[in-house]
Write a protein that holds these residues in place. Structure first.
Motif, PDB file in Angstrom:
ATOM      1  N   ARG A 118      41.029  32.576  48.085  1.00  0.00           N
ATOM      2  CA  ARG A 118      42.303  32.063  47.559  1.00  0.00           C
ATOM      3  C   ARG A 118      42.986  33.028  46.599  1.00  0.00           C
ATOM      4  O   ARG A 118      44.190  33.219  46.659  1.00  0.00           O
ATOM      5  CB  ARG A 118      42.075  30.737  46.849  1.00  0.00           C
ATOM      6  CG  ARG A 118      41.787  29.601  47.762  1.00  0.00           C
ATOM      7  CD  ARG A 118      41.567  28.330  46.968  1.00  0.00           C
ATOM      8  NE  ARG A 118      41.179  27.259  47.850  1.00  0.00           N
ATOM      9  CZ  ARG A 118      40.414  26.252  47.488  1.00  0.00           C
ATOM     10  NH1 ARG A 118      39.944  26.181  46.251  1.00  0.00           N
ATOM     11  NH2 ARG A 118      40.106  25.315  48.357  1.00  0.00           N
ATOM     12  N   THR A 155      35.040  21.852  62.002  1.00  0.00           N
ATOM     13  CA  THR A 155      35.886  23.045  61.971  1.00  0.00           C
ATOM     14  C   THR A 155      36.958  22.933  63.036  1.00  0.00           C
ATOM     15  O   THR A 155      36.685  22.530  64.161  1.00  0.00           O
ATOM     16  CB  THR A 155      35.042  24.310  62.236  1.00  0.00           C
ATOM     17  OG1 THR A 155      34.065  24.435  61.211  1.00  0.00           O
ATOM     18  CG2 THR A 155      35.916  25.561  62.254  1.00  0.00           C
ATOM     19  N   ARG A 212      39.857  25.297  64.835  1.00  0.00           N
ATOM     20  CA  ARG A 212      40.438  26.635  65.014  1.00  0.00           C
ATOM     21  C   ARG A 212      41.762  26.475  65.726  1.00  0.00           C
ATOM     22  O   ARG A 212      41.848  25.794  66.748  1.00  0.00           O
ATOM     23  CB  ARG A 212      39.502  27.533  65.818  1.00  0.00           C
ATOM     24  CG  ARG A 212      38.227  27.896  65.078  1.00  0.00           C
ATOM     25  CD  ARG A 212      37.370  28.853  65.876  1.00  0.00           C
ATOM     26  NE  ARG A 212      38.096  30.041  66.297  1.00  0.00           N
ATOM     27  CZ  ARG A 212      38.219  31.161  65.582  1.00  0.00           C
ATOM     28  NH1 ARG A 212      37.671  31.238  64.400  1.00  0.00           N
ATOM     29  NH2 ARG A 212      38.880  32.188  66.057  1.00  0.00           N
ATOM     30  N   GLU A 238      45.596  25.682  49.756  1.00  0.00           N
ATOM     31  CA  GLU A 238      45.294  25.009  51.016  1.00  0.00           C
ATOM     32  C   GLU A 238      44.258  25.768  51.854  1.00  0.00           C
ATOM     33  O   GLU A 238      43.781  25.242  52.853  1.00  0.00           O
ATOM     34  CB  GLU A 238      46.569  24.775  51.819  1.00  0.00           C
ATOM     35  CG  GLU A 238      47.461  23.756  51.139  1.00  0.00           C
ATOM     36  CD  GLU A 238      48.685  23.390  51.938  1.00  0.00           C
ATOM     37  OE1 GLU A 238      49.044  24.111  52.893  1.00  0.00           O
ATOM     38  OE2 GLU A 238      49.288  22.358  51.603  1.00  0.00           O
ATOM     39  N   PHE A 239      43.895  26.967  51.430  1.00  0.00           N
ATOM     40  CA  PHE A 239      42.838  27.719  52.097  1.00  0.00           C
ATOM     41  C   PHE A 239      41.498  27.324  51.488  1.00  0.00           C
ATOM     42  O   PHE A 239      41.416  26.934  50.323  1.00  0.00           O
ATOM     43  CB  PHE A 239      43.039  29.232  51.907  1.00  0.00           C
ATOM     44  CG  PHE A 239      44.144  29.801  52.742  1.00  0.00           C
ATOM     45  CD1 PHE A 239      43.869  30.391  53.970  1.00  0.00           C
ATOM     46  CD2 PHE A 239      45.456  29.741  52.310  1.00  0.00           C
ATOM     47  CE1 PHE A 239      44.887  30.916  54.745  1.00  0.00           C
ATOM     48  CE2 PHE A 239      46.482  30.263  53.080  1.00  0.00           C
ATOM     49  CZ  PHE A 239      46.200  30.851  54.298  1.00  0.00           C
ATOM     50  N   GLU A 240      40.436  27.463  52.268  1.00  0.00           N
ATOM     51  CA  GLU A 240      39.091  27.284  51.726  1.00  0.00           C
ATOM     52  C   GLU A 240      38.859  28.380  50.682  1.00  0.00           C
ATOM     53  O   GLU A 240      39.491  29.439  50.744  1.00  0.00           O
ATOM     54  CB  GLU A 240      38.048  27.393  52.840  1.00  0.00           C
ATOM     55  CG  GLU A 240      38.055  26.226  53.796  1.00  0.00           C
ATOM     56  CD  GLU A 240      37.651  24.922  53.121  1.00  0.00           C
ATOM     57  OE1 GLU A 240      36.710  24.930  52.311  1.00  0.00           O
ATOM     58  OE2 GLU A 240      38.288  23.896  53.409  1.00  0.00           O
ATOM     59  N   THR A 249      40.860  37.942  51.731  1.00  0.00           N
ATOM     60  CA  THR A 249      39.719  37.034  51.675  1.00  0.00           C
ATOM     61  C   THR A 249      39.722  36.268  50.357  1.00  0.00           C
ATOM     62  O   THR A 249      39.764  36.871  49.289  1.00  0.00           O
ATOM     63  CB  THR A 249      38.396  37.816  51.811  1.00  0.00           C
ATOM     64  OG1 THR A 249      38.444  38.582  53.019  1.00  0.00           O
ATOM     65  CG2 THR A 249      37.209  36.872  51.857  1.00  0.00           C
ATOM     66  N   ASP A 265      36.729  30.587  50.413  1.00  0.00           N
ATOM     67  CA  ASP A 265      36.397  31.873  51.041  1.00  0.00           C
ATOM     68  C   ASP A 265      37.234  32.103  52.304  1.00  0.00           C
ATOM     69  O   ASP A 265      36.865  32.898  53.166  1.00  0.00           O
ATOM     70  CB  ASP A 265      34.911  31.931  51.373  1.00  0.00           C
ATOM     71  CG  ASP A 265      34.486  30.842  52.354  1.00  0.00           C
ATOM     72  OD1 ASP A 265      35.264  29.881  52.579  1.00  0.00           O
ATOM     73  OD2 ASP A 265      33.372  30.934  52.895  1.00  0.00           O
ATOM     74  N   GLY A 266      38.369  31.418  52.386  1.00  0.00           N
ATOM     75  CA  GLY A 266      39.215  31.488  53.576  1.00  0.00           C
ATOM     76  C   GLY A 266      39.767  32.880  53.836  1.00  0.00           C
ATOM     77  O   GLY A 266      39.788  33.741  52.951  1.00  0.00           O
ATOM     78  N   LEU A 267      40.212  33.071  55.066  1.00  0.00           N
ATOM     79  CA  LEU A 267      40.765  34.355  55.482  1.00  0.00           C
ATOM     80  C   LEU A 267      42.225  34.186  55.877  1.00  0.00           C
ATOM     81  O   LEU A 267      42.584  33.228  56.554  1.00  0.00           O
ATOM     82  CB  LEU A 267      40.027  34.897  56.704  1.00  0.00           C
ATOM     83  CG  LEU A 267      38.553  35.216  56.559  1.00  0.00           C
ATOM     84  CD1 LEU A 267      37.969  35.600  57.905  1.00  0.00           C
ATOM     85  CD2 LEU A 267      38.360  36.329  55.553  1.00  0.00           C
TER      86      LEU A 267
END
Length: 115
Positions: free
Chosen positions: A55, A94, A96, A36-38, A53, A40-42
């Motif tokens: 998945r 986006t 946040r 569920e993270f991009e 940093t 390159d998600g954090l």
């Protein structure tokens, strides 16, 4: 639909997303959770001064934690509160958010909560 109505609907949608997202975490469904993270998600843990940093790194960290908890016979549950949407000048497309997550941990012989 007015801007206020869209904001209210977004808030409800985000609450539902995070509820399902944290349920994956609580159930130890590591790969589904990390997906569920991009790419390159954090994942930022301010209390541990740690950032993961991407998945794969996110999933690896969670997998180690899930294995440690399982080996110790511990169960964790997360409760989400104080969700805010902070889109002041964010890039289009986006969202946040910030929230608090209360983490409850139960050991062997202790109540495990609702499942």
């Amino acid at each position: 639909m007015s801007d206020a109505d869209r904001t209210r609907q977004l808030y409800v949608d985000l609450q539902q997303f995070y509820a399902a997202h944290l349920r994956l975490l609580d159930d130890g469904r590591v790969d589904e959770w990390a997906a569920e993270f991009e790419p390159d998600g954090l994942l930022i843990h301010p209390q541990r001064a740690a950032t993961h940093t991407g998945r794969a790194e996110i999933a690896d960290g969670l997998r180690r934690t899930a294995e440690r908890l399982r080996a110790a016979g511990l169960v964790r549950r997360h409760w989400l509160g104080n969700l805010t949407i902070e889109n002041d000048g964010a890039a289009k497309g986006t969202i946040r958010t910030r929230f608090y997550s209360l983490v409850v941990e139960a050991g062997p012989g202790q109540p495990r909560g609702c499942t």
